[in-house]
Design a protein around this motif. Structure first.
Motif, PDB file in Angstrom:
ATOM      1  N   LEU A  66       0.825  -1.207   0.000  1.00 44.07           N
ATOM      2  CA  LEU A  66       0.000   0.000   0.000  1.00 44.07           C
ATOM      3  C   LEU A  66       0.857   1.255   0.000  1.00 44.07           C
ATOM      4  O   LEU A  66       1.905   1.304   0.641  1.00 44.07           O
ATOM      5  CB  LEU A  66      -0.900   0.028   1.240  1.00 44.07           C
ATOM      6  CG  LEU A  66      -1.996  -1.031   1.304  1.00 44.07           C
ATOM      7  CD1 LEU A  66      -2.660  -0.995   2.674  1.00 44.07           C
ATOM      8  CD2 LEU A  66      -3.010  -0.814   0.216  1.00 44.07           C
ATOM      9  N   ASP A  67       0.388   2.264  -0.704  1.00 45.58           N
ATOM     10  CA  ASP A  67       1.025   3.581  -0.708  1.00 45.58           C
ATOM     11  C   ASP A  67      -0.049   4.588  -0.307  1.00 45.58           C
ATOM     12  O   ASP A  67      -1.045   4.754  -1.022  1.00 45.58           O
ATOM     13  CB  ASP A  67       1.584   3.906  -2.090  1.00 45.58           C
ATOM     14  CG  ASP A  67       2.253   5.271  -2.137  1.00 45.58           C
ATOM     15  OD1 ASP A  67       2.797   5.711  -1.104  1.00 45.58           O
ATOM     16  OD2 ASP A  67       2.226   5.904  -3.205  1.00 45.58           O
ATOM     17  N   VAL A  68       0.135   5.231   0.837  1.00 44.41           N
ATOM     18  CA  VAL A  68      -0.839   6.194   1.352  1.00 44.41           C
ATOM     19  C   VAL A  68      -0.180   7.558   1.370  1.00 44.41           C
ATOM     20  O   VAL A  68       0.878   7.736   1.980  1.00 44.41           O
ATOM     21  CB  VAL A  68      -1.308   5.802   2.775  1.00 44.41           C
ATOM     22  CG1 VAL A  68      -2.322   6.800   3.289  1.00 44.41           C
ATOM     23  CG2 VAL A  68      -1.872   4.396   2.789  1.00 44.41           C
ATOM     24  N   VAL A  75      -6.860  12.317   0.686  1.00 42.25           N
ATOM     25  CA  VAL A  75      -6.058  11.131   0.952  1.00 42.25           C
ATOM     26  C   VAL A  75      -6.034  10.312  -0.336  1.00 42.25           C
ATOM     27  O   VAL A  75      -7.073  10.059  -0.945  1.00 42.25           O
ATOM     28  CB  VAL A  75      -6.666  10.278   2.088  1.00 42.25           C
ATOM     29  CG1 VAL A  75      -5.892   8.989   2.279  1.00 42.25           C
ATOM     30  CG2 VAL A  75      -6.715  11.051   3.377  1.00 42.25           C
ATOM     31  N   ILE A  77      -4.806   6.667  -1.848  1.00 43.41           N
ATOM     32  CA  ILE A  77      -4.371   5.315  -1.513  1.00 43.41           C
ATOM     33  C   ILE A  77      -4.196   4.567  -2.828  1.00 43.41           C
ATOM     34  O   ILE A  77      -5.090   4.549  -3.672  1.00 43.41           O
ATOM     35  CB  ILE A  77      -5.398   4.577  -0.630  1.00 43.41           C
ATOM     36  CG1 ILE A  77      -5.550   5.286   0.712  1.00 43.41           C
ATOM     37  CG2 ILE A  77      -4.963   3.145  -0.382  1.00 43.41           C
ATOM     38  CD1 ILE A  77      -6.772   6.087   0.791  1.00 43.41           C
ATOM     39  N   SER A  78      -3.042   3.948  -2.995  1.00 39.98           N
ATOM     40  CA  SER A  78      -2.813   3.137  -4.181  1.00 39.98           C
ATOM     41  C   SER A  78      -2.071   1.882  -3.760  1.00 39.98           C
ATOM     42  O   SER A  78      -1.480   1.816  -2.689  1.00 39.98           O
ATOM     43  CB  SER A  78      -2.025   3.915  -5.232  1.00 39.98           C
ATOM     44  OG  SER A  78      -0.778   4.300  -4.732  1.00 39.98           O
ATOM     45  N   GLN A 103      -6.141   2.690  -7.395  1.00 35.34           N
ATOM     46  CA  GLN A 103      -5.877   3.992  -6.783  1.00 35.34           C
ATOM     47  C   GLN A 103      -7.211   4.618  -6.438  1.00 35.34           C
ATOM     48  O   GLN A 103      -8.161   4.532  -7.218  1.00 35.34           O
ATOM     49  CB  GLN A 103      -5.110   4.915  -7.721  1.00 35.34           C
ATOM     50  CG  GLN A 103      -4.846   6.269  -7.093  1.00 35.34           C
ATOM     51  CD  GLN A 103      -4.030   7.174  -7.994  1.00 35.34           C
ATOM     52  OE1 GLN A 103      -3.790   6.889  -9.142  1.00 35.34           O
ATOM     53  NE2 GLN A 103      -3.614   8.293  -7.449  1.00 35.34           N
ATOM     54  N   ALA A 119      -1.748   5.754  11.387  1.00 35.77           N
ATOM     55  CA  ALA A 119      -2.272   4.685  10.533  1.00 35.77           C
ATOM     56  C   ALA A 119      -2.099   3.338  11.212  1.00 35.77           C
ATOM     57  O   ALA A 119      -1.126   3.105  11.932  1.00 35.77           O
ATOM     58  CB  ALA A 119      -1.554   4.683   9.196  1.00 35.77           C
ATOM     59  N   TYR A 121      -2.878  -0.903  10.083  1.00 35.70           N
ATOM     60  CA  TYR A 121      -3.353  -1.866   9.094  1.00 35.70           C
ATOM     61  C   TYR A 121      -3.421  -3.234   9.750  1.00 35.70           C
ATOM     62  O   TYR A 121      -2.411  -3.773  10.204  1.00 35.70           O
ATOM     63  CB  TYR A 121      -2.426  -1.896   7.878  1.00 35.70           C
ATOM     64  CG  TYR A 121      -2.917  -2.821   6.795  1.00 35.70           C
ATOM     65  CD1 TYR A 121      -4.064  -2.518   6.077  1.00 35.70           C
ATOM     66  CD2 TYR A 121      -2.251  -3.995   6.504  1.00 35.70           C
ATOM     67  CE1 TYR A 121      -4.533  -3.357   5.091  1.00 35.70           C
ATOM     68  CE2 TYR A 121      -2.710  -4.844   5.515  1.00 35.70           C
ATOM     69  CZ  TYR A 121      -3.846  -4.518   4.814  1.00 35.70           C
ATOM     70  OH  TYR A 121      -4.310  -5.365   3.841  1.00 35.70           O
ATOM     71  N   LEU A 126      -7.491  -0.833   6.661  1.00 36.73           N
ATOM     72  CA  LEU A 126      -6.586   0.289   6.882  1.00 36.73           C
ATOM     73  C   LEU A 126      -7.373   1.378   7.604  1.00 36.73           C
ATOM     74  O   LEU A 126      -8.418   1.807   7.124  1.00 36.73           O
ATOM     75  CB  LEU A 126      -6.056   0.820   5.548  1.00 36.73           C
ATOM     76  CG  LEU A 126      -5.223   2.094   5.609  1.00 36.73           C
ATOM     77  CD1 LEU A 126      -3.930   1.882   6.378  1.00 36.73           C
ATOM     78  CD2 LEU A 126      -4.943   2.620   4.215  1.00 36.73           C
TER      79      LEU A 126
END
Length: 146
Positions: A66-68, A75, A77-78, A103, A119, A121, A126
């Motif tokens: 995950l990339d936040v 926000v 998220i991808s 994404q 954050a 997870y 998430l």
């Protein structure tokens, strides 16, 4: 026996509504094709006086996938989903693969302090705690009634 008048344009209109509903559920895949349904994580947002709480459902992914990214107003998220299932029964091997990037950009209802985001997870969920910016917490808007 009563006669019912047939109106073909009403039937066409009904068919068009059903087709529109079907195509509303289909979104382009990561490579631009529209012959499949892209993975879009479900989101839930709750606002308190102090923070905005955002939950996203991203099952089958690890935190490293995950990339936040958080700005003051949104926000993003991808990630990339990679899964493989393989079964071997009676000498027959069955294998299924699912790959795809996703994404999602979620606009926030107010400005947040993006350098203080917390954050977590766990179990495919998430959870983000986005503290509101001080000017958002203390903002009072006067409403003119006349």
């Amino acid at each position: 026996m009563a006669l019912i008048r047939w109106e073909p344009f009403r039937e066409i209109d009904s068919l068009q509504r059903e087709m529109n509903r079907l195509f509303d559920t289909l979104t382009p895949t990561a490579d631009g094709r529209t012959n499949g349904v892209a993975f879009i994580p479900a989101a839930e947002m709750q606002e308190t006086p102090e923070a905005i709480h955002l939950k996203l459902e991203v099952p089958g992914l690890e935190a490293k996938d995950l990339d936040v990214q958080v700005t003051a107003e949104a926000v993003a998220i991808s990630g990339e989903r990679r899964s493989e299932t393989k079964t071997d029964e009676n000498g027959m091997v069955r294998s299924e693969f699912r790959y795809g990037k996703f994404q999602r950009v979620i606009p926030l209802p107010g400005r947040v302090q993006n350098n203080q985001v917390q954050a977590e997870y766990k179990d495919g969920i998430l959870q983000l705690r986005l503290p509101k910016a001080e000017e958002e917490k203390n903002r009072v808007v006067k409403v003119n009634l006349g």
